[in-house]
Enzyme design. Structure first.
Site, PDB file in Angstrom:
ATOM      1  N   GLY A 102       0.906  -0.985   0.108  1.00  0.00           N
ATOM      2  CA  GLY A 102      -0.204  -0.091   0.317  1.00  0.00           C
ATOM      3  C   GLY A 102       1.050   1.396  -0.010  1.00  0.00           C
ATOM      4  O   GLY A 102       1.812   1.056  -0.546  1.00  0.00           O
ATOM      5  N   TYR A 257      -7.005  -5.226 -13.037  1.00  0.00           N
ATOM      6  CA  TYR A 257      -5.688  -5.834 -13.757  1.00  0.00           C
ATOM      7  C   TYR A 257      -4.762  -6.443 -12.615  1.00  0.00           C
ATOM      8  O   TYR A 257      -4.669  -7.078 -12.978  1.00  0.00           O
ATOM      9  CB  TYR A 257      -5.344  -4.326 -14.041  1.00  0.00           C
ATOM     10  CG  TYR A 257      -3.809  -4.108 -14.470  1.00  0.00           C
ATOM     11  CD1 TYR A 257      -3.584  -5.010 -15.878  1.00  0.00           C
ATOM     12  CD2 TYR A 257      -2.518  -3.961 -13.718  1.00  0.00           C
ATOM     13  CE1 TYR A 257      -1.989  -4.907 -15.786  1.00  0.00           C
ATOM     14  CE2 TYR A 257      -1.651  -4.004 -14.371  1.00  0.00           C
ATOM     15  CZ  TYR A 257      -0.944  -4.450 -15.586  1.00  0.00           C
ATOM     16  OH  TYR A 257       0.107  -4.009 -16.167  1.00  0.00           O
TER      17      TYR A 257
END
Length: 508
Positions: A102, A257
């Protein structure tokens, strides 16, 4: 974007972590690392490169222990230097190691706060090292030789209160165990599972469920937004919500994706969501492009294959594999430098001429980021004899940068930023361009789990779910992410990198 794995086992975990990282390789191809605990001592191996290249037999023999964590990395924050590879560790208190997927959006303020309040020095530009030091500082506050589960949950609560952004984190504490936690919005994915052995129950955390399955672990559930799960070294499991306010808002780009189709994230099959995207987009093409005499539907491998096959079914058209992919070339939108990306597209894909010659082809891709790949592929289709080349994107226009852990380029380098579809179409050289609508994309994904009605969609609509992103922040990441800045960092690093690698390899 990164991939993380953590295991508390009853036998050596090095091979299982290696195998888990291998199936998460699509989440990070820049660097890899594994750290284990044996006899209250960390053993660490990390370096730039793919999993298979970073870990050799001599490294695996050294990575002993029944508890460990692993990481594969894209450089979403900081440089691509091997010093930024994860996991990171600190010796005090107890000895703590951490791997993180992240991005912390208030990393600079946190770094200053760490020094002024805790006198902790952060040695890299990685926000993961900042996160580690914040957690270490909070775990030192109880001033105990042995922490209870509640002490660990209290520390995670303070960490979550301080940090902003999207993150999934696995931390390992010597003499205690592993704690895994997720940001309050559930932006980045994190799952856990278990398996029964003759010696007891083993637990595993990972970015995607496919890693659990590969290692023979039974999927238990997703880690909830703002939740922490603590597993002791002897296999006791505790869990607790650690955020006052949560909202289930996973990153929708995982489904477009990044995630593997054989994974399940937040009780949604990635494969099923992509089939649904194909249904929605196929119906839109049927409505809006009834006048276009399309002969064949061809995917741009691989993420778009499931979408394209469903589009072909909806339109009652042939589906053909018109491109052969070289699987040893990395994902091009993350590669630094326009020239490198242009070159890599030609190395990555090769067209099968007979599928294009004299036909009106509909090319389908998962998304269009810079447009570099799309323009090259349209050109390749024309060189192979296509009469007309139409282009469909399974995702809406990407107009804004990602700030939660995907190394998307600066806004100025996004082809859709400030442009309309007609202008984008002209830039990639197609005879027609159609995008999935955002409403249809959300519907396609949420169809698999109607309980989740909100997603992190900032790359499409500019609405940053954490509410702390302003233009100054976007300007700063623009300066860090543009191709010129990346080129400068790569050049500065390259002169010392070879010597660094030689020294590192010599120490193994």
């Amino acid at each position: 974007m990164c991939g993380i794995v953590g295991i508390v086992g009853t036998s050596p975990v090095n091979q299982a972590i290696y195998d888990g990282l291998t199936v998460l390789q699509h989440r990070g191809q820049d660097a890899a690392g594994i750290i284990t605990i044996e006899n209250n001592t960390f053993s660490l191996r990390k370096a730039n490169g793919l999993v298979k290249d970073v870990f050799h037999t001599r490294h695996m023999k050294r990575l002993q222990g029944t508890i460990g964590i692993g990481h594969v990395r894209y450089p979403t924050a900081g440089s691509s230097s091997s010093s930024e590879a994860q996991p990171f560790y600190v010796n005090s208190p107890f000895g703590i190691a951490l791997a993180h997927n992240g991005n912390l959006t208030n990393a600079e303020a946190l770094k200053q706060q760490l020094f002024s309040e805790a006198r902790r020095h952060v040695n890299t530009t990685s926000d993961s090292e900042i996160l580690l030091n914040i957690m270490a500082h909070e775990l030192s506050k109880p001033n105990k030789l042995k922490l209870e589960a509640q002490d660990i949950f209290d520390a995670v609560t303070e960490v979550i209160n301080k940090v902003n952004g999207g993150y999934a984190t696995i931390a390992m504490i010597i003499g205690h165990g592993i704690v895994a936690f997720r940001d309050p919005n559930g932006i980045r994915p994190l799952v856990f599972g278990k398996r029964e052995t003759a010696n007891g129950t083993e637990y595993m955390f990972a970015s995607e469920s496919v890693a659990l399955k590969t290692d023979g672990f039974e999927f238990v559930r997703d880690v909830a937004p703002g939740e922490a799960i603590y597993v002791t070294e002897d296999g006791q499991l505790f869990s607790q919500p650690c955020a006052e306010k949560t909202s289930y808002s996973p990153c929708i780009f995982e489904f477009v994706y990044f995630a593997r189709p054989d994974s399940n994230i937040d009780r949604m099959s990635v494969y099923a969501t992509r089939v649904n995207m194909g249904t929605k987009l196929g119906e839109k093409i049927a409505r809006e492009w009834a006048d276009k005499d399309i002969d064949v539907v061809i995917p741009i491998p691989e993420t778009s294959c499931d979408v394209a096959l469903e589009i072909a079914s909806v339109l009652n058209l042939p589906y053909r594999q018109g491109f052969v992919k070289n699987r040893y070339i990395g994902r091009t939108f993350i590669m630094p430098g326009q020239e490198m990306r242009k070159k890599s597209v030609r190395q990555k894909l090769n067209a099968i001429d007979r599928e294009f010659k004299g036909k009106n082809v509909l090319l389908v891709d998962d998304s269009i980021v810079r447009g570099t790949t799309s323009a090259q592929i349209v050109e390749m289709a024309r060189e192979s004899g296509a009469k007309n080349v139409y282009f469909a994107s399974a995702a809406p226009e990407i107009r804004f940068p990602n700030v939660y852990g995907i190394d998307m380029p600066s806004a100025a380098e996004l082809i859709a930023h400030g442009r309309e579809v007609e202008d984008i179409n002209a830039s990639i050289g197609a005879d027609g361009l159609i995008y999935q609508s955002l409403d249809d994309l959300i519907s396609a994904v949420s169809q698999e789990n109607p309980e989740i009605t909100r997603f992190e969609t900032s790359v499409f609509d500019g609405q940053y779910i954490t509410g702390d992103i302003d233009q100054d922040y976007l300007n700063r990441i623009d300066r860090l992410r543009n191709d010129s800045a990346k080129s400068t960092r790569e050049n500065a690093m390259s002169s010392g990198l070879e010597l660094h690698n030689q020294e590192e390899n010599g120490a193994d």
